[in-house]
Design an enzyme around this catalytic site. Sequence first.
Site, PDB file in Angstrom:
ATOM      1  NE  ARG A  56      -4.210  -1.407   0.070  1.00 19.75           N
ATOM      2  CZ  ARG A  56      -5.297  -1.583   0.827  1.00 19.75           C
ATOM      3  NH1 ARG A  56      -5.180  -1.855   2.090  1.00 19.75           N
ATOM      4  NH2 ARG A  56      -6.495  -1.468   0.308  1.00 19.75           N
ATOM      5  CD  GLN A 105      -2.383   6.305  -3.381  1.00 24.36           C
ATOM      6  OE1 GLN A 105      -2.272   7.229  -4.181  1.00 24.36           O
ATOM      7  NE2 GLN A 105      -2.526   6.501  -2.095  1.00 24.36           N
ATOM      8  CG  ASP A 123      -4.803  -0.603  -3.338  1.00 24.04           C
ATOM      9  OD1 ASP A 123      -5.231  -1.762  -3.185  1.00 24.04           O
ATOM     10  OD2 ASP A 123      -4.679   0.213  -2.410  1.00 24.04           O
ATOM     11  CB  SER A 158      -8.049   0.814  -2.745  1.00 23.28           C
ATOM     12  OG  SER A 158      -7.167   0.885  -1.665  1.00 23.28           O
ATOM     13  CE1 TYR A 193      -4.510  -2.924   4.915  1.00 20.58           C
ATOM     14  CE2 TYR A 193      -2.138  -2.988   4.624  1.00 20.58           C
ATOM     15  CZ  TYR A 193      -3.408  -3.041   4.103  1.00 20.58           C
ATOM     16  OH  TYR A 193      -3.574  -3.202   2.754  1.00 20.58           O
TER      17      TYR A 193
END
Length: 420
Positions: free
Chosen positions: A127, A132, A135, A138, A234
């Site tokens: 992450r 991004q 990902d 997400s 996280y």
Amino acid sequence: MIVAIAKETFPGERRVALAPAHVPLLLKAGLEVLVERSAGQAAGYPDRQYSEKGAKIAANRAELSTADVILEVRAAGAHPQASAAQLDHLRSGQVVIAMCDPLGNPQPARDLADRGVTLFALELLPRITRAQSMDVLSSMATVAGYRAVLLGAEALPKMFPMLMTAAGTLTPAKVFIMGVGVAGLQAIATARRLGAVVSANDIRPAVKEQVESLGAKFVELQLHIEAAEDKGGYAKEMGEEFLQKQRELIARVVAESDVVITTAAVPGKKAPTLVTAEMVAGMAPGSVVVDLAAERGGNCELTEPGKTIDHNGVTILGPTNLPAEVPQHASQMYSKNITTFLLHLIEDGQVKLDLEDEIVRDTLITHGGGVVNARVCESLGIEPASPDPPKPPPAPEDAPTPKEESVENPDVYGFAKGDE
Ligand code: NAD
């Protein structure tokens, strides 16, 4: 190099790994695109749309054996029902890029390793800012958070918005979101748009500001939370004593809510139990619990994965594949993620394994006939195989120094057709 798109076979799966809009990106990189017949049909992408963008259509799965790379939504572990026949279509040297639940169900990765397949698991992308746009977690969590609110609204025997009508005033629905990661934030935004009064809770302190910026109330836990998140952002696993106190503190909010949406998860662990049977008993008849953690053990004690149950008038939903219920947009997002990932791997028209790059290193599960990913090997209780090519035997001391055939760049292991 041929990149193939397989038709998904997991029951109820309606997503496809590549949307027609992204075919030109692959062609521009010098790749050929081969799409299994009707792979995109259930997502609203007929074969014609792929052909118009320059892809070829394969009549069946067997034809994909000509491909160098196969893109899928669910491979191996993420598709436990995959038959041996399906695995038989994979050949040594092929690269598979997909979600494959490598930590939850690591065993099938071994089968792919045995077949000499190189497998990348998109769930294990780091992450980091650089990754991004790749990902998938997400992207899929965004879709799931949105869809969870719609399911909750549909099951609730009330409307969400406040209405002042000639027939009287209707109070707005109260929605409580537990776990405010990507899915939780999207659930808050969606429930707010529908006019609900929304509150939310998470153990990561950074979340409070995000919750409030979306117009929801943050439910503070008057608990001392020490280091609730790891360096990756996280949540850390909390002990049973903490969870017990958390349940006591939120029981009142749960009892007052019309819809409770739970999304709490700790990577690689069973989901924490946040809503007990006793708490459900305290909810008003007609209330709804939507448990997005159903597949990972559930946040609600009564959840049954894949089922909707009625517990004394409270509806408890345990959906297990919400992104597949919004297949077109879920596929569009997944497709953008996987295309960016694939193009990141390609150098001079071939897949290159740069193991110095954490995007490659973290997602590479099998290569060269072995399971090479340290986290997956830990789950399997085995030692990681080396992804490096075998080293030549050391030259005798008086022999001339070998020519630089080896290593212009010792950290980049390229492998093309026939290299294996
Ligand atoms: P997730 O699906 O692992 O967990 C969902 C949420 O559950 C998290 O917010 C977690 O804190 C929460 N949770 C865990 N235990 C809980 C408990 N006992 N009570 C209440 N809540 C609990 O998380 P996710 O949505 O995949 O991502 C979490 C975070 O990771 C993001 O919010 C963000 O900070 C970070 N992230 C970073 C990037 C990036 O930088 N590229 C991308 C995505 C996510």
